[in-house]
Write a protein that holds these residues in place. Structure first.
Motif, PDB file in Angstrom:
ATOM      1  N   LEU A   1     -19.541 -21.406  -1.153  1.00 43.26           N
ATOM      2  CA  LEU A   1     -18.745 -22.379  -1.900  1.00 43.26           C
ATOM      3  C   LEU A   1     -19.095 -23.794  -1.454  1.00 43.26           C
ATOM      4  O   LEU A   1     -19.354 -24.039  -0.270  1.00 43.26           O
TER       5      LEU A   1
ATOM      6  N   SER B   1      -9.286 -32.376   2.416  1.00 38.75           N
ATOM      7  CA  SER B   1     -10.276 -31.304   2.339  1.00 38.75           C
ATOM      8  C   SER B   1      -9.774 -30.034   2.998  1.00 38.75           C
ATOM      9  O   SER B   1      -9.794 -28.951   2.400  1.00 38.75           O
TER      10      SER B   1
ATOM     11  N   VAL C   1     -18.246 -22.419   3.701  1.00 43.61           N
ATOM     12  CA  VAL C   1     -18.005 -23.535   2.791  1.00 43.61           C
ATOM     13  C   VAL C   1     -18.758 -24.763   3.283  1.00 43.61           C
ATOM     14  O   VAL C   1     -18.746 -25.080   4.479  1.00 43.61           O
TER      15      VAL C   1
ATOM     16  N   SER D   1     -14.231 -27.896  -6.352  1.00 41.00           N
ATOM     17  CA  SER D   1     -14.957 -26.779  -5.751  1.00 41.00           C
ATOM     18  C   SER D   1     -15.773 -26.057  -6.810  1.00 41.00           C
ATOM     19  O   SER D   1     -15.370 -25.979  -7.978  1.00 41.00           O
TER      20      SER D   1
ATOM     21  N   LYS E   1      -6.951 -28.063   1.302  1.00 40.85           N
ATOM     22  CA  LYS E   1      -7.387 -27.304   0.119  1.00 40.85           C
ATOM     23  C   LYS E   1      -8.192 -26.066   0.491  1.00 40.85           C
ATOM     24  O   LYS E   1      -8.449 -25.214  -0.364  1.00 40.85           O
ATOM     25  N   LEU E   2      -8.602 -25.968   1.751  1.00 37.37           N
ATOM     26  CA  LEU E   2      -9.444 -24.849   2.190  1.00 37.37           C
ATOM     27  C   LEU E   2      -8.636 -23.756   2.877  1.00 37.37           C
ATOM     28  O   LEU E   2      -9.193 -22.960   3.628  1.00 37.37           O
TER      29      LEU E   2
ATOM     30  N   GLN F   1     -17.386 -27.625  -1.650  1.00 36.93           N
ATOM     31  CA  GLN F   1     -16.226 -28.458  -1.963  1.00 36.93           C
ATOM     32  C   GLN F   1     -16.681 -29.911  -1.910  1.00 36.93           C
ATOM     33  O   GLN F   1     -17.338 -30.331  -0.950  1.00 36.93           O
ATOM     34  N   THR F   2     -16.359 -30.679  -2.944  1.00 38.46           N
ATOM     35  CA  THR F   2     -16.654 -32.105  -2.920  1.00 38.46           C
ATOM     36  C   THR F   2     -15.369 -32.887  -2.668  1.00 38.46           C
ATOM     37  O   THR F   2     -14.304 -32.526  -3.163  1.00 38.46           O
TER      38      THR F   2
ATOM     39  N   VAL G   1     -18.755 -28.777   2.746  1.00 40.54           N
ATOM     40  CA  VAL G   1     -18.007 -29.915   2.208  1.00 40.54           C
ATOM     41  C   VAL G   1     -18.949 -31.104   2.080  1.00 40.54           C
ATOM     42  O   VAL G   1     -19.630 -31.472   3.039  1.00 40.54           O
TER      43      VAL G   1
ATOM     44  N   SER H   1     -19.135 -29.662   7.267  1.00 45.66           N
ATOM     45  CA  SER H   1     -18.790 -30.845   6.489  1.00 45.66           C
ATOM     46  C   SER H   1     -19.796 -31.965   6.705  1.00 45.66           C
ATOM     47  O   SER H   1     -20.205 -32.240   7.839  1.00 45.66           O
TER      48      SER H   1
ATOM     49  N   ILE I   1     -10.653 -33.710  -5.111  1.00 45.92           N
ATOM     50  CA  ILE I   1     -11.172 -32.508  -4.443  1.00 45.92           C
ATOM     51  C   ILE I   1     -11.607 -31.521  -5.531  1.00 45.92           C
ATOM     52  O   ILE I   1     -10.806 -31.128  -6.379  1.00 45.92           O
TER      53      ILE I   1
END
Length: 507
Positions: A89, A114, A27, A78, A117-118, A91-92, A29, A126, A76
């Protein structure tokens, strides 16, 4: 969990620096900053945008726009990563406006949101480190915090927060130092959270003292513990009086960080009531289970002393931590009893549920015998703190200049302490009919203020003193937010560490 197991417990993810994405990353971020014009059609600015070639940046921006990304704080989102990136993925994380995004606590909150949510994600990279390595590391570490010691397979979470987070930032000496500092601070906050979250069935005065001994010794602190026999012999009437009703006797723990050549010394005192029924002045049943947190001040002080040792601060730090359980029984102190505090002051106990100030008074007098330059005590002391300031804002009282200094530093680290007065007219309301002092006033006005006025009676005249009331902020009864978990929060550990470091730098 044994005291040694508790000391060795892993409390957060592994966090490190990196300068590039790798094939085994899962992921990415990306921090978003909201556009200056809220009606603008253009997508938000991207922190870490320089990672991408033009085509990839355009694809990411298009995905942000497609999912409605605005960059507002707390947002948040994705979406699948473009094929040109070696992650599955993206994630913002919204940081708010450009001005807001420069605030360290905005970064901490974004990182905390963040990582929650992960859950179940693999390896995370990140860009938030680009906004601030220290705040991002603290936010990720504390946002991932969980306390599951007493969960079995029946209720254990099926997902876990990522165990490995890498911050995209230059591997400079400054960034490495910021990361190392942040991880010590965050781990200390997590230690305080663990202590608060441990139920009173498993954390009573003797066990609390033993955990403090193991943690302190491991960090290199000198540790002293007085048991109930030694406390009684030495005249600690407040601690003995509060602990009389419990079958589990009180303790006093001293944790000492001696800095060679230090020009200043700081005394820390924390209220360690491992459970508070109110004693004979018993509390209502509703919500009493939250009194597992009534040792939040002591937990913070123990954790701060450990951090001082790990950071090797150039100031002597001595924590004096009274620990007792306040229970009703045939041996408990009664409303109307008079006790003699350590140092000789007599106190009429009008309300046995105002017990925290009684054990703090003993500890403050003992702490002042070390002739510190500064003294900070902290406690989940009064419900009046929550009435006045709510559940997230600590009240800060004490000698005017130092009180204001502590409150300002607390605000700078995101714990948001607020300076409060100690009106002189409230002092006469603590006059007793039969003793030097009464432990409460005969009215409910300004309860947080009068409690600090009581404590002031025990502070040596030449000591700069601050009292931090964290009755609400030490324990979060609502859902998680930012980097704050439900339950123990670790407040005010970060304030205490920052104040100590400010004293090192500025005297």
């Amino acid at each position: 969990m044994s005291s040694h197991d508790f000391a060795d417990r892993a409390r957060g993810p592994h966090i490190d620096l990196t300068t590039a994405l790798a094939k085994d990353d899962d992921v990415l971020v990306i921090g978003l900053i909201s556009a200056d014009d809220p009606d603008a059609a253009a997508p938000s600015l991207l922190i870490g945008e320089d990672l991408f070639d033009d085509a990839t940046a355009e694809a990411v921006s298009a995905s942000v726009a497609a999912v409605g990304g605005t960059g507002r704080a707390g947002e948040i989102l994705s979406f699948p990563a473009p094929a040109s990136l070696p992650v599955r993925l993206i994630q913002t994380v919204g940081l708010g406006s450009d001005t807001d995004s420069r605030d360290d606590d905005a970064i901490r909150r974004a990182a905390g949101e963040s990582i929650r949510k992960l859950d179940g994600a693999g390896r995370v990279v990140s860009t938030l480190g680009d906004a601030g390595v220290g705040p991002a590391a603290e936010g990720y570490f504390l946002g991932a915090y969980r306390f599951e010691e007493f969960r079995t397979e029946k209720s254990a979470s099926t997902k876990q927060p990522p165990a490995d987070v890498r911050l995209l930032a230059a591997k400079t000496k400054e960034n490495r130092a910021a990361l190392d500092h942040a991880l010590i601070v965050a781990d200390s906050v997590a230690i305080a959270r663990d202590l608060v979250n441990t139920p009173p069935s498993h954390l009573f005065p003797a066990e609390f003292a033993e955990r403090a001994r193991v943690l302190g010794s491991k960090a290199g602190l000198r540790v002293e513990i007085l048991d109930d026999v030694e406390l009684d012999k030495a005249g600690y009437g407040g601690i003995i009086g509060v602990g009389k009703g419990s079958s589990r006797p009180p303790r006093l723990v001293r944790l000492i960080h001696e800095a060679k050549g230090a020009q200043r010394s700081v005394a820390l005192v924390g209220k360690g009531i491992t459970f508070d029924t109110g004693g004979i002045s018993i509390k209502p049943a509703a919500g009493m289970e939250q009194m597992t947190s009534d040792m939040g001040g002591a937990a913070a002080v123990v954790a701060t002393a450990i951090a001082a040792a790990k950071l090797d601060v150039n100031v002597t730090v001595i924590a004096t931590v009274p620990m007792a359980e306040n229970m009703p029984s045939g041996t408990a102190q009664r409303p109307g009893d008079v006790l003699t505090q350590y140092g000789g002051t007599t106190v009429e106990v009008l309300n046995t549920d105002a017990e925290g100030r009684l054990i703090l008074a003993d500890a403050i007098v003992r702490a002042c015998e070390d002739e510190p330059d500064y003294l900070i005590d902290t406690a989940t002391l009064t419900g009046a703190q929550m009435v006045a300031l709510g559940t997230r804002t600590p009240g800060v009282l004490g000698t005017d200049e130092f009180r204001d200094r502590v409150a300002t530093i607390s605000q700078s680290v995101g714990e948001n302490g607020w300076a409060m007065p100690m009106p002189s007219e409230l002092r006469t309301d603590l006059d007793s009919r039969v003793a030097d002092l009464a432990n409460v006033t005969n009215h409910r006005w300004g309860g947080m203020l009068s409690a600090s006025i009581f404590l002031k009676e025990f502070v040596a005249k030449d000591v700069d003193w601050a009292h931090i009331d964290v009755a609400g902020p030490a324990f979060n009864t609502s859902g998680p937010w930012g980097y704050t978990a439900k339950g123990g929060t670790g407040v005010p550990v970060r304030t205490l560490i920052a104040v100590i470091e400010d004293i090192v730098e500025n005297g």
